[in-house]
Enzyme design. Structure first.
Site, PDB file in Angstrom:
ATOM      1  N   HIS A  25       0.829  -1.208   0.000  1.00 39.45           N
ATOM      2  CA  HIS A  25       0.000   0.000   0.000  1.00 39.45           C
ATOM      3  C   HIS A  25       0.867   1.263   0.000  1.00 39.45           C
ATOM      4  O   HIS A  25       2.027   1.238   0.421  1.00 39.45           O
ATOM      5  CB  HIS A  25      -0.929   0.003   1.207  1.00 39.45           C
ATOM      6  CG  HIS A  25      -2.037  -0.993   1.098  1.00 39.45           C
ATOM      7  ND1 HIS A  25      -2.949  -1.195   2.100  1.00 39.45           N
ATOM      8  CD2 HIS A  25      -2.388  -1.845   0.094  1.00 39.45           C
ATOM      9  CE1 HIS A  25      -3.817  -2.128   1.726  1.00 39.45           C
ATOM     10  NE2 HIS A  25      -3.489  -2.538   0.523  1.00 39.45           N
ATOM     11  N   GLU A  82       0.878   3.959   1.823  1.00 44.31           N
ATOM     12  CA  GLU A  82       1.357   4.432   3.118  1.00 44.31           C
ATOM     13  C   GLU A  82       2.605   3.675   3.544  1.00 44.31           C
ATOM     14  O   GLU A  82       3.603   4.268   3.978  1.00 44.31           O
ATOM     15  CB  GLU A  82       0.288   4.261   4.203  1.00 44.31           C
ATOM     16  CG  GLU A  82      -1.044   4.891   3.874  1.00 44.31           C
ATOM     17  CD  GLU A  82      -2.019   3.918   3.204  1.00 44.31           C
ATOM     18  OE1 GLU A  82      -1.659   3.284   2.179  1.00 44.31           O
ATOM     19  OE2 GLU A  82      -3.147   3.788   3.696  1.00 44.31           O
ATOM     20  N   CYS A 126      -5.642   1.128   5.884  1.00 48.18           N
ATOM     21  CA  CYS A 126      -6.138  -0.153   6.402  1.00 48.18           C
ATOM     22  C   CYS A 126      -5.458  -0.444   7.745  1.00 48.18           C
ATOM     23  O   CYS A 126      -4.553   0.272   8.178  1.00 48.18           O
ATOM     24  CB  CYS A 126      -5.844  -1.274   5.403  1.00 48.18           C
ATOM     25  SG  CYS A 126      -4.083  -1.727   5.317  1.00 48.18           S
ATOM     26  N   CYS A 141      -1.566  -0.933   7.491  1.00 47.33           N
ATOM     27  CA  CYS A 141      -0.850   0.333   7.345  1.00 47.33           C
ATOM     28  C   CYS A 141      -0.928   1.147   8.630  1.00 47.33           C
ATOM     29  O   CYS A 141       0.032   1.835   8.982  1.00 47.33           O
ATOM     30  CB  CYS A 141      -1.394   1.129   6.158  1.00 47.33           C
ATOM     31  SG  CYS A 141      -0.921   0.390   4.573  1.00 47.33           S
TER      32      CYS A 141
END
Length: 161
Positions: free
Chosen positions: A79, A81, A105, A108
């Protein structure tokens, strides 16, 4: 002596714009997410977007969302992040802010908390009712990481590149 411009970008517009622009690097055909990490004095520390880890060809790994877990993207993508956190090579992210186009999420959120980031400014929260985002918000609250929705200004920015 001339007057300064009044129509310059705010810090939030600037950094969210960079997060959106970073997301445009993603080759994911379904979801493009970008992130920008900023210091307390408004210096860009790192950026990231969702994609596969270095050395994992985006022509050989799957972009599908459905089917067998080994044949879809979820086990393989990183992801935005987490990519932004991992891309940072300058030491500590303690006290930094994260601008991201999609609310983080739970996985993360763990990395955000552990890295010392203290504030998240996000655009979309389209998965707010999923267990992943509910768990994310629980952990962020418990760890004292604040989060707020980005407030759109209605400004249109175009680029001819």
């Amino acid at each position: 002596m001339s007057e300064k411009r009044e129509d310059y970008l705010s810090w939030d517009e600037y950094f969210m714009g960079i997060a959106f622009l970073s997301g445009m690097r993603s080759k994911d055909p379904h979801t493009q997410v970008g992130a920008c990490i900023v210091s307390q004095d408004n210096k860009i520390l790192s950026m990231g977007y969702n994609g596969f880890p270095l050395g994992c060809s985006d022509d050989e790994f799957p972009w599908n969302r459905d089917g067998d877990p080994l044949d879809n993207k979820y086990f393989y993508t990183t992801h935005s992040e987490l990519n932004a956190i991992l891309n940072y090579r300058g030491g500590s992210l303690e006290g930094a802010k994260l601008y991201v186009s999609l609310f983080p999420c739970n996985e993360c959120a763990k990395a955000i908390i552990q890295s010392g980031i203290k504030e998240i400014i996000y655009d979309s929260d389209k998965y707010e009712h999923t267990p992943s985002v509910i768990a994310s918000k629980r952990m962020l609250d418990a760890a004292g990481v604040t989060f707020k929705k980005y407030e759109h200004t209605g400004r249109t920015i175009t680029m001819d590149v």
